[in-house]
Design a protein around this motif. Structure first.
Motif, PDB file in Angstrom:
ATOM      1  N   ALA A 178      36.303 -58.988  -1.017  1.00 11.94           N
ATOM      2  CA  ALA A 178      37.758 -58.298  -1.414  1.00 11.94           C
ATOM      3  C   ALA A 178      38.999 -59.041  -1.617  1.00 11.94           C
ATOM      4  O   ALA A 178      39.872 -58.472  -2.159  1.00 11.94           O
ATOM      5  N   GLY A 179      39.034 -60.170  -1.353  1.00 11.89           N
ATOM      6  CA  GLY A 179      40.042 -60.950  -1.358  1.00 11.89           C
ATOM      7  C   GLY A 179      40.045 -61.927  -2.624  1.00 11.89           C
ATOM      8  O   GLY A 179      39.322 -62.311  -3.121  1.00 11.89           O
ATOM      9  N   ASN A 180      41.076 -61.796  -3.555  1.00 15.16           N
ATOM     10  CA  ASN A 180      40.997 -62.046  -4.787  1.00 15.16           C
ATOM     11  C   ASN A 180      42.418 -63.069  -5.078  1.00 15.16           C
ATOM     12  O   ASN A 180      43.571 -62.394  -5.122  1.00 15.16           O
ATOM     13  N   GLY A 182      46.709 -61.251   2.621  1.00 23.90           N
ATOM     14  CA  GLY A 182      47.326 -60.907   1.372  1.00 23.90           C
ATOM     15  C   GLY A 182      46.790 -60.958   0.129  1.00 23.90           C
ATOM     16  O   GLY A 182      47.485 -60.600  -0.964  1.00 23.90           O
ATOM     17  N   CYS A 183      45.460 -61.328  -0.029  1.00 28.79           N
ATOM     18  CA  CYS A 183      44.929 -61.481  -1.396  1.00 28.79           C
ATOM     19  C   CYS A 183      43.986 -60.076  -1.621  1.00 28.79           C
ATOM     20  O   CYS A 183      43.519 -60.138  -2.613  1.00 28.79           O
ATOM     21  N   GLY A 184      44.132 -58.919  -0.794  1.00 26.38           N
ATOM     22  CA  GLY A 184      43.480 -57.735  -0.816  1.00 26.38           C
ATOM     23  C   GLY A 184      44.451 -56.938  -1.641  1.00 26.38           C
ATOM     24  O   GLY A 184      45.402 -57.390  -2.029  1.00 26.38           O
ATOM     25  N   PHE A 185      44.032 -55.627  -1.715  1.00 23.45           N
ATOM     26  CA  PHE A 185      44.709 -54.659  -2.566  1.00 23.45           C
ATOM     27  C   PHE A 185      46.052 -54.584  -2.145  1.00 23.45           C
ATOM     28  O   PHE A 185      47.329 -54.571  -2.778  1.00 23.45           O
ATOM     29  N   ILE A 186      46.216 -53.916  -0.777  1.00 19.11           N
ATOM     30  CA  ILE A 186      47.625 -53.457  -0.314  1.00 19.11           C
ATOM     31  C   ILE A 186      48.425 -54.939   0.202  1.00 19.11           C
ATOM     32  O   ILE A 186      49.521 -54.790  -0.109  1.00 19.11           O
ATOM     33  N   GLN A 238      50.604 -53.708  12.931  1.00 18.84           N
ATOM     34  CA  GLN A 238      49.652 -53.808  12.713  1.00 18.84           C
ATOM     35  C   GLN A 238      49.214 -52.449  11.685  1.00 18.84           C
ATOM     36  O   GLN A 238      49.595 -51.307  11.679  1.00 18.84           O
ATOM     37  N   VAL A 239      48.637 -52.982  10.601  1.00 20.33           N
ATOM     38  CA  VAL A 239      48.515 -51.960   9.455  1.00 20.33           C
ATOM     39  C   VAL A 239      47.256 -51.024   9.654  1.00 20.33           C
ATOM     40  O   VAL A 239      46.100 -51.656   9.479  1.00 20.33           O
ATOM     41  N   SER A 240      47.493 -49.959  10.075  1.00 20.85           N
ATOM     42  CA  SER A 240      46.342 -49.129  10.242  1.00 20.85           C
ATOM     43  C   SER A 240      45.953 -47.935   9.355  1.00 20.85           C
ATOM     44  O   SER A 240      46.524 -47.734   8.310  1.00 20.85           O
ATOM     45  N   PRO A 292      31.918 -46.308  11.482  1.00 18.46           N
ATOM     46  CA  PRO A 292      32.174 -47.831  12.262  1.00 18.46           C
ATOM     47  C   PRO A 292      33.573 -48.356  11.817  1.00 18.46           C
ATOM     48  O   PRO A 292      34.200 -49.153  12.522  1.00 18.46           O
ATOM     49  N   TYR A 293      33.808 -48.189  10.660  1.00 16.46           N
ATOM     50  CA  TYR A 293      35.216 -48.648   9.982  1.00 16.46           C
ATOM     51  C   TYR A 293      36.330 -48.072  10.835  1.00 16.46           C
ATOM     52  O   TYR A 293      37.063 -48.972  11.361  1.00 16.46           O
ATOM     53  N   SER A 294      36.295 -46.873  10.894  1.00 17.26           N
ATOM     54  CA  SER A 294      37.491 -46.346  11.398  1.00 17.26           C
ATOM     55  C   SER A 294      37.464 -46.499  12.963  1.00 17.26           C
ATOM     56  O   SER A 294      38.631 -46.571  13.787  1.00 17.26           O
TER      57      SER A 294
HETATM   58  P1  NAD Z   1      40.967 -54.997   1.041  1.00 17.55           P
HETATM   59  O1  NAD Z   1      39.643 -54.866   1.363  1.00 17.55           O
HETATM   60  O2  NAD Z   1      41.328 -54.668  -0.341  1.00 17.55           O
HETATM   61  O3  NAD Z   1      41.652 -56.492   1.626  1.00 17.55           O
HETATM   62  C1  NAD Z   1      41.299 -56.935   2.760  1.00 17.55           C
HETATM   63  C2  NAD Z   1      41.823 -58.342   2.812  1.00 17.55           C
HETATM   64  O4  NAD Z   1      41.803 -58.961   4.024  1.00 17.55           O
HETATM   65  C3  NAD Z   1      41.168 -59.254   1.826  1.00 17.55           C
HETATM   66  O5  NAD Z   1      41.957 -59.991   0.891  1.00 17.55           O
HETATM   67  C4  NAD Z   1      40.252 -60.086   2.425  1.00 17.55           C
HETATM   68  O6  NAD Z   1      39.887 -61.487   1.877  1.00 17.55           O
HETATM   69  C5  NAD Z   1      40.999 -60.089   3.802  1.00 17.55           C
HETATM   70  N1  NAD Z   1      40.180 -60.537   4.798  1.00 17.55           N
HETATM   71  C6  NAD Z   1      39.015 -59.758   5.358  1.00 17.55           C
HETATM   72  N2  NAD Z   1      38.665 -60.311   6.537  1.00 17.55           N
HETATM   73  C7  NAD Z   1      39.383 -61.289   6.862  1.00 17.55           C
HETATM   74  C8  NAD Z   1      39.497 -62.281   8.066  1.00 17.55           C
HETATM   75  N3  NAD Z   1      38.562 -62.229   8.973  1.00 17.55           N
HETATM   76  N4  NAD Z   1      40.557 -63.346   7.998  1.00 17.55           N
HETATM   77  C9  NAD Z   1      41.453 -63.230   6.860  1.00 17.55           C
HETATM   78  N5  NAD Z   1      41.348 -62.306   5.939  1.00 17.55           N
HETATM   79  C10 NAD Z   1      40.387 -61.357   5.723  1.00 17.55           C
HETATM   80  O7  NAD Z   1      41.976 -53.761   1.950  1.00 17.55           O
HETATM   81  P2  NAD Z   1      43.238 -52.928   1.587  1.00 17.55           P
HETATM   82  O8  NAD Z   1      42.669 -51.540   1.169  1.00 17.55           O
HETATM   83  O9  NAD Z   1      44.027 -53.961   1.002  1.00 17.55           O
HETATM   84  O10 NAD Z   1      43.661 -52.608   3.208  1.00 17.55           O
HETATM   85  C11 NAD Z   1      44.494 -53.464   4.019  1.00 17.55           C
HETATM   86  C12 NAD Z   1      44.584 -52.998   5.265  1.00 17.55           C
HETATM   87  O11 NAD Z   1      45.126 -51.516   5.093  1.00 17.55           O
HETATM   88  C13 NAD Z   1      43.607 -52.774   6.219  1.00 17.55           C
HETATM   89  O12 NAD Z   1      43.789 -53.003   7.382  1.00 17.55           O
HETATM   90  C14 NAD Z   1      42.997 -51.383   5.940  1.00 17.55           C
HETATM   91  O13 NAD Z   1      42.594 -50.883   6.969  1.00 17.55           O
HETATM   92  C15 NAD Z   1      44.354 -50.658   5.875  1.00 17.55           C
HETATM   93  N6  NAD Z   1      44.742 -49.469   5.032  1.00 17.55           N
HETATM   94  C16 NAD Z   1      44.001 -49.086   4.079  1.00 17.55           C
HETATM   95  C17 NAD Z   1      44.205 -47.806   3.003  1.00 17.55           C
HETATM   96  C18 NAD Z   1      43.502 -47.721   1.759  1.00 17.55           C
HETATM   97  O14 NAD Z   1      43.576 -46.575   1.099  1.00 17.55           O
HETATM   98  N7  NAD Z   1      43.055 -48.882   1.073  1.00 17.55           N
HETATM   99  C19 NAD Z   1      44.807 -46.996   3.800  1.00 17.55           C
HETATM  100  C20 NAD Z   1      45.157 -47.033   4.958  1.00 17.55           C
HETATM  101  C21 NAD Z   1      45.161 -48.274   5.554  1.00 17.55           C
END
Ligand code: NAD
Ligand code: DAU
Length: 338
Positions: free
Chosen positions: A39-41, A9-13, A122-124, A149-151
């Motif tokens: 990436a977590g803020n 929850g500290c990431g972007f989405i 599951q947010v994929s 590798p990400y996907s």
């Molecule tokens: P992000 O990289 O901005 O944030 C990821 C968050 O996960 C960070 O706060 C990080 O600290 C936390 N994190 C990472 N590893 C962790 C762990 N082992 N335990 C606990 N926390 C952990 O990612 P985002 O862009 O916000 O994406 C969120 C989700 O949405 C991801 O699953 C991504 O695959 C998916 N997604 C993203 C997009 C996009 O365009 N950004 C599109 C579709 C799906």
């Protein structure tokens, strides 16, 4: 009522989603479980830090003990946003991707099963489907063919979720969304990287010929879709989410230059990303039909608002570009993963 557990929850989405939940549902309470990687803020949710229905827990989803501690206290849903999310980083080193996106998902699924959590989301990503040619759309039936590798790690997580539904009747749903943009996105991804570079009059690196196509969706539209799916989606189903907004990277770059009134001479064509997927495009008619969702934010409006957000938050941008925010957390929580 028990809280929902939002991971990452500290990431972007995730941070946009927690803000969405707390402002749209007066009954809900949220635990945000995040490892605070690069990436977590915490600043992404600074305005909600003292909210009476919000609690932050510092933890790693691959840490079984930490996850069991939180889940055993009772949660009404696990909404898994936590991930390593950047394709370029996965090309450089895939290990953290496997640990978080595969092992972490397995640990969460086990905890959901052990403690009878009523819902798992599951947010994929649409990237699990691979790459499209010039025509066609990804549907929920498109075979998985991840190319980075990400996907691949996200696809592995999705398949684990599927197997837990099938084998253990775990009440899980999966969403696969296209490229998000909006406030609080880490400036390693195309849109925030280009905006922050341009605000500093620095060049923007366009990979290859710039003709790769992405389908863009505003993060608030994604959040609205996720909120419907975790509450009302059918168990075991996959829901595609997209913006119906295909752009080449070059088109998008020109639009950003125009919004910011910067010259095209700031474009640098650089070496292509290895294995670079050519085109993503999403058929999101299933979620539209079943749950009544549709993308509402017009791209140009959302993009202008996003550019303005980065202009209005110079401290946020500066603390990320200098790494200052990581030093702050290290003082609070000790050494952080990156
Ligand atoms: P992000 O990289 O901005 O944030 C990821 C968050 O996960 C960070 O706060 C990080 O600290 C936390 N994190 C990472 N590893 C962790 C762990 N082992 N335990 C606990 N926390 C952990 O990612 P985002 O862009 O916000 O994406 C969120 C989700 O949405 C991801 O699953 C991504 O695959 C998916 N997604 C993203 C997009 C996009 O365009 N950004 C599109 C579709 C799906
Ligand atoms: O499709 C959903 C996915 O979108 C998510 O699952 C990922 O987590 C998210 O990072 C995003 O993946 P992309 O690889 O599409 O996003 P990125 O912003 O890294 O790149 C978008 C496009 O822009 C892609 O074609 C590569 C290109 N690009 C990217 C960067 C960072 C450039 O041309 N230059 C750059 O500097």
């Amino acid at each position: 009522m028990d809280p929902v557990l939002v991971t990452g929850g500290c990431g972007f989405i995730g941070s946009n989603f927690i803000r969405y939940l707390l402002t749209t549902d007066p009954e809900i309470s949220v635990i945000n479980f995040d490892q605070l990687t690069y990436a977590g803020n915490l600043a992404n949710l600074a305005d909600l830090a003292d909210h009476p229905r919000y609690r932050f827990v510092h933890g790693d989803i691959a840490d079984r003990t930490a996850v069991r501690r939180v889940v055993s206290a009772g949660v009404r849903a696990i909404l898994n946003f936590a991930a390593e999310s950047h394709v370029d980083r996965s090309i450089h080193d895939s290990s953290p991707f496997i640990r978080t996106n595969v092992l972490g998902t397995q640990v969460l699924l086990d905890a959901a099963r052990e403690f009878g959590v009523p819902r798992f989301l599951q947010v994929s990503t649409d990237e699990v489907y691979g790459s499209l040619g010039e025509t066609g759309l990804f549907t929920e039936e498109t075979p998985l063919a991840p190319n980075s590798p990400y996907s691949a790690s996200k696809a592995a997580g999705d398949l684990l979720v599927r197997s837990y539904v099938h084998t253990f009747k775990l009440p899980a749903v999966i969403t696969r969304c296209s490229n998000n943009y909006g406030p609080y996105q880490f400036p390693e991804k195309l849109i925030p990287l280009f905006i922050t570079n341009l605000l500093a009059d620095q060049p923007v690196p366009v990979y290859g010929d710039g003709l790769n196509v992405r389908d863009w969706i505003h993060v608030r539209d994604h959040c609205a879709a996720l909120d419907l799916v975790w509450r009302h989606g059918r168990v075991g189903e996959v829901y595609n989410i997209g913006g119906r907004c295909e752009k080449t990277n070059l088109e998008l770059t020109y639009t950003l230059l125009d919004i910011l009134n910067k010259p095209r001479s700031l474009i640098r064509f650089v070496k292509d990303r290895p294995g670079h997927d050519r085109r993503y495009a999403i058929d999101c008619s299933k979620i539209e039909r079943e749950l009544g969702w549709r993308p509402r934010i017009p791209f140009i409006e959302g993009l202008r608002e996003t550019v303005q957000w980065y202009i209005d938050h110079p401290e946020w941008v500066a603390s990320i570009r200098t790494g200052e925010y990581l030093r702050y957390y290290e003082k609070q929580y000790g050494r952080l993963a990156c």
